[in-house]
Scaffold this active site. Structure first.
Site, PDB file in Angstrom:
ATOM      1  N   HIS A 100       0.856  -1.191   0.000  1.00  0.00           N
ATOM      2  CA  HIS A 100       0.000   0.000   0.000  1.00  0.00           C
ATOM      3  C   HIS A 100       0.893   1.242   0.000  1.00  0.00           C
ATOM      4  O   HIS A 100       1.945   1.248   0.629  1.00  0.00           O
ATOM      5  CB  HIS A 100      -0.906   0.021   1.255  1.00  0.00           C
ATOM      6  CG  HIS A 100      -2.080   0.916   1.101  1.00  0.00           C
ATOM      7  ND1 HIS A 100      -1.998   2.266   1.318  1.00  0.00           N
ATOM      8  CD2 HIS A 100      -3.340   0.660   0.726  1.00  0.00           C
ATOM      9  CE1 HIS A 100      -3.192   2.811   1.085  1.00  0.00           C
ATOM     10  NE2 HIS A 100      -4.018   1.862   0.729  1.00  0.00           N
ATOM     11  N   ASP A 131      -7.930  -5.363   0.067  1.00  0.00           N
ATOM     12  CA  ASP A 131      -8.410  -6.250  -1.001  1.00  0.00           C
ATOM     13  C   ASP A 131      -8.060  -7.708  -0.785  1.00  0.00           C
ATOM     14  O   ASP A 131      -8.538  -8.568  -1.522  1.00  0.00           O
ATOM     15  CB  ASP A 131      -7.815  -5.777  -2.342  1.00  0.00           C
ATOM     16  CG  ASP A 131      -8.354  -4.417  -2.721  1.00  0.00           C
ATOM     17  OD1 ASP A 131      -7.545  -3.504  -2.944  1.00  0.00           O
ATOM     18  OD2 ASP A 131      -9.580  -4.271  -2.738  1.00  0.00           O
TER      19      ASP A 131
END
Ligand code: SDX
Length: 445
Positions: free
Chosen positions: A320, A378
């Protein structure tokens, strides 16, 4: 109060400034530094070009703040996510999506009366214009639902020609209500279209997440019973995906909106950006990856590929830009995954076994530890959505349904920001310097 950038005669610069020295000329520029309520301070470079003739350079905006915002705060090192000051863990545990949508849009959690009022408004805007159905007919049945969602949402702006004056706060509010209300309907219709089943109308007796499930899975031949476990899981997944500071799709919505474009067209632009596998498309890509891995024994092979610079393969659902610790949403999602599978009586879900083993191995690998690559939102969401009966191609569509409230809240904040200007970045030009034009007749060949 921040000071304007000036050429320093050499006085001691004030605390809330930085001094930039151009070593090629010795020229100094003092730039204001601003502090927010939390998080990193910012150097206000708005005068930089005027004072120095230079731009900053930050492809990917890794060190660039694009706006003031009061909506979402992320601390990537601490793994903290707050919406209007409330921790995502509390919101996911104790709220429903309507409350979180109200919080993002208006800045406060609603009391009972206001919640009922807001829920009524959202429920009663959930139908789409019957003419919009014609747009679906133009797609092939095997069109990706994200392509359909992008096209239909953009087309939605053609149905609200009465709405053009978005300087009017009431018009902005109505546009926000229409988008939040209609996105589940449009999304479910995209799924129904791909299956060849008839579209299912929204029901005013159902709550937001229940309606989304009913419009997706009901058939006209029988009464649809909402499974409360799935409805609660859907609601929580919507909360976890609602907003996330200035991510790629939100920045796309803000940039599109900065020109004064129709908000529904701006949301279509956000959908397009979210679709990418590096962003919201990752939840679909995670399921595909877990399917490719197939069994735990093959995990080392994929870890090796993820570490190989010459191999474009990345471990989907990992890493991320901001979180260099666990994504707090991933932790809630992992718990929800176990809850939902357990409550559905799904004992051995091979994909979950592979995901957990992949997470365990990856988090021990120096490559991932050094780069602070942890599972993101996710990584687990797709496993839950698959267990709930959604096809993989619908995963990012559901992400877009949730993120619509974040996008439109950020769009509204941008429009209402007195500092707002049309977004227009510059560049470092590395192309041809001026050269003599050569007419075709003299270009040889
Ligand atoms: C979302 O911004 C948001 O808030 C997004 C989001 C939201 O709610 O809006 O949180 C939703 O988009 C989550 C992210 C979903 N995407 C994925 O899971 C796709 C896989 N992840 C990567 O593509 C990547 O981690 C990104 C895109 C998420 C972040 O990329 P960055 O910040 O540009 O980091 P990077 O590519 O510069 O990576 C730093 C290093 C590189 O190695 P080195 O060049 O330093 O040797 O880490 C490596 C990368 O190669 N790396 C990975 C990796 N992610 C980063 N290596 C293998 N697998 C990965 N997943």
């Amino acid at each position: 109060m921040s000071q304007p950038a000036t050429v320093a005669p050499a006085p001691k610069a004030a605390e809330d400034t930085v001094t930039l020295i151009d070593n090629s000329t010795g020229k100094q520029v003092i730039l204001p530094v601003r502090s927010g309520a939390m998080g990193p301070r910012v150097i206000d470079i708005r005068k930089l070009y005027a004072e120095t003739g230079m731009f900053t350079f930050d492809p990917g905006f890794t060190s660039t703040g694009s706006c003031d915002s009061k909506i979402t705060f992320i601390d990537g090192d601490q793994g903290i996510l707050l919406h209007r000051g409330y921790a995502i863990e509390d919101l996911a545990e104790h709220c429903d999506f309507i409350e979180v949508a109200h919080l993002l849009l208006y800045g406060e959690l609603p009391d009972r009366t206001r919640k009922h009022e807001f829920e009524e408004i959202i429920t009663r805007h959930s139908m789409v214009h019957e003419q919009l159905i014609m747009f679906y007919r133009g797609f092939r049945r095997d069109a990706h639902p994200m392509a359909i969602l992008c096209g239909i949402t953009g087309a939605l702006s053609a149905f609200y020609g009465d709405q053009q004056d978005f300087d009017d706060p009431r018009e902005r509010e109505i546009a926000a209500h229409r988008l939040i209300s209609k996105m589940p309907t449009i999304a479910a219709m995209a799924h129904k279209y791909s299956t060849g089943q008839p579209f299912i109308y929204p029901r005013n007796d159902l709550r937001y997440a229940e309606n989304l499930l009913a419009m997706t899975f009901a058939v006209p031949c029988e009464q649809f019973k909402v499974n409360p476990i799935l409805a609660r899981a859907m609601d929580r997944i919507l909360i976890l995906h609602a907003d996330h500071e200035q991510n790629a799709s939100t920045s796309t919505v803000r940039l599109a909106g900065s020109s004064g474009a129709h908000p529904m067209a701006c949301i279509a632009a956000g959908i397009a950006s979210l679709w990418g596998p590096a962003h919201g498309g990752a939840n679909e890509a995670v399921l595909t990856m877990l399917g490719e891995i197939g069994r735990k024994e093959r995990i080392p092979e994929f870890i090796k590929r993820a570490k190989d610079k010459d191999d474009p393969f990345k471990l989907m659902g990992f890493g991320h830009r901001v979180y260099k610790n666990f994504d707090p949403r991933a932790q809630v999602m992992r718990r929800t995954c176990h809850e939902v599978l357990g409550e559905l009586g799904i004992k051995n879900e091979p994909l979950l076994d592979i995901a957990m083993e992949l997470e365990r191995i990856a988090l021990q690998e120096d490559y991932f530890i050094e780069r602070k690559l942890y599972p993101n939102v996710d990584f687990y969401s797709g496993i839950i959505l698959k267990a709930m009966g959604f096809p993989t191609s619908m995963f990012t569509v559901l992400f877009a349904v949730a993120r619509t409230v974040g996008w439109i809240s950020q769009w509204k904040e941008m429009i209402e920001d007195p500092q707002q200007k049309i977004g227009r970045p510059r560049q470092l030009f590395t192309g041809n310097t001026p050269r003599q034009f050569v007419p075709l007749s003299r270009r040889g060949g």
